[in-house]
Enzyme design. Sequence first.
Site, short mmCIF file in Angstrom:
data_model
loop_
_atom_site.label_atom_id
_atom_site.label_comp_id
_atom_site.label_asym_id
_atom_site.label_seq_id
_atom_site.Cartn_x
_atom_site.Cartn_y
_atom_site.Cartn_z
N GLU A 275 0.83 -1.21 0.00
CA GLU A 275 0.00 0.00 0.00
C GLU A 275 0.87 1.26 0.00
O GLU A 275 0.77 2.08 0.91
CB GLU A 275 -0.88 0.03 1.25
CG GLU A 275 -1.76 -1.18 1.44
CD GLU A 275 -2.47 -1.18 2.79
OE1 GLU A 275 -2.08 -0.41 3.70
OE2 GLU A 275 -3.42 -1.93 2.94
N CYS A 346 -2.13 33.62 9.85
CA CYS A 346 -1.91 34.34 11.11
C CYS A 346 -1.57 33.40 12.25
O CYS A 346 -2.34 33.23 13.20
CB CYS A 346 -3.15 35.15 11.44
SG CYS A 346 -3.48 36.28 10.11
N1 LLP Z 1 -1.50 2.02 4.45
C1 LLP Z 1 -2.02 2.51 5.60
C2 LLP Z 1 -2.92 1.66 6.40
C3 LLP Z 1 -1.70 3.81 6.02
O1 LLP Z 1 -2.20 4.29 7.16
C4 LLP Z 1 -0.83 4.61 5.23
C5 LLP Z 1 -0.46 5.97 5.64
C6 LLP Z 1 -0.33 4.07 4.03
C7 LLP Z 1 -0.68 2.77 3.68
C8 LLP Z 1 0.58 4.82 3.11
O2 LLP Z 1 1.78 5.16 3.70
P1 LLP Z 1 2.98 5.77 2.85
O3 LLP Z 1 3.43 4.73 1.87
O4 LLP Z 1 2.49 6.99 2.14
O5 LLP Z 1 4.01 6.09 3.87
N2 LLP Z 1 0.49 12.86 6.62
C9 LLP Z 1 1.74 12.21 6.92
C10 LLP Z 1 1.73 10.75 6.52
C11 LLP Z 1 0.62 9.96 7.18
C12 LLP Z 1 0.56 8.52 6.72
C13 LLP Z 1 -0.70 7.88 7.14
N3 LLP Z 1 -0.87 6.52 6.71
C14 LLP Z 1 2.87 12.98 6.27
O6 LLP Z 1 2.63 14.03 5.68
O7 LLP Z 1 4.05 12.59 6.38
#
Ligand code: LLP
Length: 417
Positions: A275, A346
């Site tokens: 994922e 702000c």
């Molecule tokens: N699968 C699940 C169950 C997840 O919760 C997430 C991300 C992913 C896959 C994908 O993860 P990735 O490959 O993108 O690392 N807003 C934060 C990141 C939060 C990630 C949440 N879950 C940021 O800006 O760094």
Amino acid sequence: MDYFYYCKEELYCEDVPVSRIAEQVGTPAYIYSSRTVQEHFHKLKKAFSAPGRAPLICYSLKANSNLAICRLLKSAGAGFDVVSGGELFRTLSIGADPAKIVFAGVGKSIAEIKYALQNNILMFNTESFQEILNINLVAQRLNKTARISMRINPDVEPHTHKYLTTAKEETKFGFTIPDAYKIINMLNRFQRVKLVGLHTHIGSQILQITPYLKALKKVLPMIDECRRLGHPVEYLDIGGGFGIYYRGEEAKPAAKFARAILPLVRKAGCRLIMEPGRFIVGNAGILVTKVIAVKETNRKCFVICDAGMNTLIRPSLYDAYHRIEPVRKMKDERIKMRADVVGPVCESGDFLGKDRQLPPVKAGDYLSVFSAGAYGYSMVSNYNSRPRPAEVLVSGNRYKVTTRAERYDDLIRLENK
Ligand code: LLP
């Protein structure tokens, strides 16, 4: 590897000068390179493919749910990892194959469960006993059997920001191993759910391989145990989390992760699901912003931009570092200024970068905030009643505004007048 590069001091996205897009579309704007998205997807797929066994890559669209990007990935063969009815709606709206959709998240509502079941998604990645009860109930009402996996919380340290850590016991995610066993032992009582997979997602922006191996060493033995108890576990979903570099270097090659992870997974005899979000889109996008003013105080110099925490919240929320450079560079790179690059919001927490060395910039100049393709636009807000920016997708020498910038009337559209 990405397709943002400087040629004669001018920043390009693929074959299009970024300043041209900024002039024509306005700022702030997110600009994505389709080729970068496609290449990252293919790199990952190739790295994790064993002979005759390709993984199912379910792109995690929380990273960037732009429909044009989702379409690119769908054509490349991706499935999707969704975490809400809204994300499911997005994927179905582009005709994604429900048999390639997995649904995660700690708080799926009855309505969301119903929506997903009616659309025959591949499986629910479940996170609590209550959720399994709810899925069983809704499936019964719809006269269906729901395919589920259980998200295991293996209590490992992924060495990332604490908000991006999702598989330590103190986090809200998944089942601890003892809790999972308790439920697996009584799952046969629930007629309408079928346990077809195990899932784990240990966090995000992970640069080390060891946490994955530690997690897998705990989860893999559970597969045999599930099978022994009569559950036909066919899928192992290892989540996302592969990190990218934000400071200009190359991301850790997918092949390195694959070499370590694949041999373990192969033994489990399951179809591998992944994922990834950030790995695919993170380096495929920049945020272009215009300098509104440069202000020097006794203590500091501030470069005040038209993008801020409402446009890209990562620096404010996670202290995240994003490289910032002018869209048009100066010939003499030696002359530098030191400044905080801030937004118009702000709040003192509104910044894009702190204490940065920049060439001397002035009002009207464009800056590029790099590696903004993941968790950029998808976390945009209207804070301070600022309209959302445009999104632009570049392919070769063409570009398309895939999302227009909001106007003031969009800001009050939903309010009863
Ligand atoms: N699968 C699940 C169950 C997840 O919760 C997430 C991300 C992913 C896959 C994908 O993860 P990735 O490959 O993108 O690392 N807003 C934060 C990141 C939060 C990630 C949440 N879950 C940021 O800006 O760094």
